[in-house]
Design a protein around this motif. Sequence first.
Motif, PDB file in Angstrom:
ATOM      1  N   UNK A  55       0.767  -1.193   0.035  1.00  0.00           N
ATOM      2  CA  UNK A  55       0.040   0.083   0.127  1.00  0.00           C
ATOM      3  C   UNK A  55       0.736   1.233   0.071  1.00  0.00           C
ATOM      4  N   UNK A  56       2.089   1.147   0.840  1.00  0.00           N
ATOM      5  CA  UNK A  56       2.766   2.389   0.817  1.00  0.00           C
ATOM      6  C   UNK A  56       3.952   1.894   1.517  1.00  0.00           C
ATOM      7  N   UNK A  57       5.208   2.512   1.233  1.00  0.00           N
ATOM      8  CA  UNK A  57       6.505   2.152   1.712  1.00  0.00           C
ATOM      9  C   UNK A  57       6.889   2.739   3.245  1.00  0.00           C
ATOM     10  N   UNK A  97      -6.424   5.553   5.983  1.00  0.00           N
ATOM     11  CA  UNK A  97      -6.396   5.260   7.269  1.00  0.00           C
ATOM     12  C   UNK A  97      -5.328   5.989   7.846  1.00  0.00           C
ATOM     13  N   UNK A  98      -5.179   6.028   9.219  1.00  0.00           N
ATOM     14  CA  UNK A  98      -4.382   6.985  10.102  1.00  0.00           C
ATOM     15  C   UNK A  98      -3.852   5.962  10.899  1.00  0.00           C
ATOM     16  N   UNK A 112      -3.281   7.339   2.244  1.00  0.00           N
ATOM     17  CA  UNK A 112      -4.342   7.444   0.930  1.00  0.00           C
ATOM     18  C   UNK A 112      -4.194   5.974   0.194  1.00  0.00           C
ATOM     19  N   UNK A 113      -4.880   5.093   0.441  1.00  0.00           N
ATOM     20  CA  UNK A 113      -4.783   3.636  -0.129  1.00  0.00           C
ATOM     21  C   UNK A 113      -5.000   3.661  -1.671  1.00  0.00           C
ATOM     22  N   UNK A 156      -8.436  16.046   7.271  1.00  0.00           N
ATOM     23  CA  UNK A 156      -8.166  15.842   5.948  1.00  0.00           C
ATOM     24  C   UNK A 156      -6.426  16.592   5.617  1.00  0.00           C
ATOM     25  N   UNK A 157      -6.232  17.568   6.277  1.00  0.00           N
ATOM     26  CA  UNK A 157      -4.777  18.056   5.948  1.00  0.00           C
ATOM     27  C   UNK A 157      -3.635  17.713   6.946  1.00  0.00           C
TER      28      UNK A 157
END
Length: 564
Positions: free
Chosen positions: A432-434, A455-456, A474-475, A531-532
């Motif tokens: 999904x992310x590194x 997800x957080x 952000x998936x 959001x930010x």
Amino acid sequence: MNAKELKNLVNNKSCGPGGEVNKGKKLYPKCDTSIWLRSCSQEVVQPLEGKLSGQVPKWLRGSLIRNGPGSLKVGDMTFEHLFDSSALLHRFAIADGSITYQSRFLQSEAYKQNHAANRIVFTEFGTKAVPDPCQTIFNRISAVFSPDETMSDNAMISVYPFGDELYTFTEIPVIHRIDPNTLETLERVNLSKHVNIVNHTSHPHVVNDGTVYNLGLSVTAMGPKYAIVKFPPPKNSSSGERTSAFQQARIVATLPPRWLLHPAYMHTFGLTDSFFVVVEQPLSVSVPKLLRSRLGSTPMAGTLEWYPEHETLIHLIERDSGKHFKTFSAEAFFYLHIINQYEKDGHVVLDICCYKDASMIDCMYVEAIKNLQSNPDYATMFRGRPMRYVLPLSEPPGPETPGRNLVTLKGSRCVATRPRAGEKVVVVPELICDVGCETPRIHYERHLGRPYRYFYAISSDVDFEHPGSLLKVDTETGTWKLWNEENVYPSEPIFVPAPDAQGEDDGVLLSALVWGGAEETRAGVLVLDARSLAEVARAEFLTPSAVPKCLHGWFVGDFQPHAV
């Protein structure tokens, strides 16, 4: 390799290649382990006013309740594993733009008896109790059949609601009801007296009507079985008599483990609209070793066995019927937390925080944490990544060719193949992310078991540029946003949706804060725009005692949005 060998491996690699070269040198200078090794010596019973900056949204009202390790000390003794630390509860009460702080120890039987004796009298996950000279071998044999009296009930992992009541959890099926306003321990509930389970996960699921589901282990005449337990919401009769969720508890599905006397260790499970998702990793609890450990009062960690040559199995169980639907096979991985899971276009998508093996559990021994800065292998042993598995519910039309990718989900890079006819479908994930992610949270009320995008989490790589920072992932794009501040260590971020939220990330994140180094009595809570990741507000408190980093929690709000 078993848990004891892994523990020795972690603790003995203090220098690594080069020996004396690493001595005295901090290998992970931006990672402060003191936040985990602190021991609170004084509770904050009365709400403490703090220093408030920014502006708390007027609609944000409720209590952020946190649970986690509170004290590694009992008298002159010290617990050996982070999971053994006495449970400490924290409360950040938010109302009318102000925030207060409280903390209290969970009054479990283990805590009370340990402190009455001024020594460790209950054997924990990684710590052996001081032997009781009055206990004979016959007492210990008897204790195997009455675990409620002899197993530690130190529920220091998580907090979940049953109806309008809040309970603390660990993996032993004894939970404690707490007062969300005072943090007082109100009631001790042994779930095994209501339903046939000997353990359960620390992370149940709460669905739209207040029903709670959890995954436990049931012992039957045919041997151990994984059991999905349903706890319907409490109800009142016309006469006013209340029936609790526990009185209504029942097992709605079972599944035998692949190894009869070696069921898998599980910390959580998943559910979608149609399925329960049970991820059976090759980290097992040896039942013979468990019985021997009970007789000898040795830690449960010694009963864990990691089998890297065996695959991880992913089981789907039908929610409506309780019947096994399908099992998929994946290369061996270890996990604690599932991010989310959902159905889409004839597939189940499963997002999960994966590790290559189970050594990260042993990285949480106190000595391993103390030696982290001189252990060149620590970062690798604790290295995890968020991975996505896509499980096809049926096979696409066409000839059944070995090696054909059965995943037809648009945009997916995942692979699912059947090596040979009659064999399990083998699934290969995509990254999904590194970046290392742990204690993941989502917009739970709307997206549990349903398609989601964000997800957080907390960054879990000790050699990351900003270890322990907050992440928003952000998936869809595989990108992330980061919140960090020098010497500040946030806890699991909990998403609270805004009233009438228009989007998945329309709301705020709440995260408890501790400070590193000498600032051990400084605590706080952070409010971020989800959001930010821009800071909206924070409250900071100076407490009378050290504040350790916490694990998991729940937001009890005055405004409760519609749940899934």
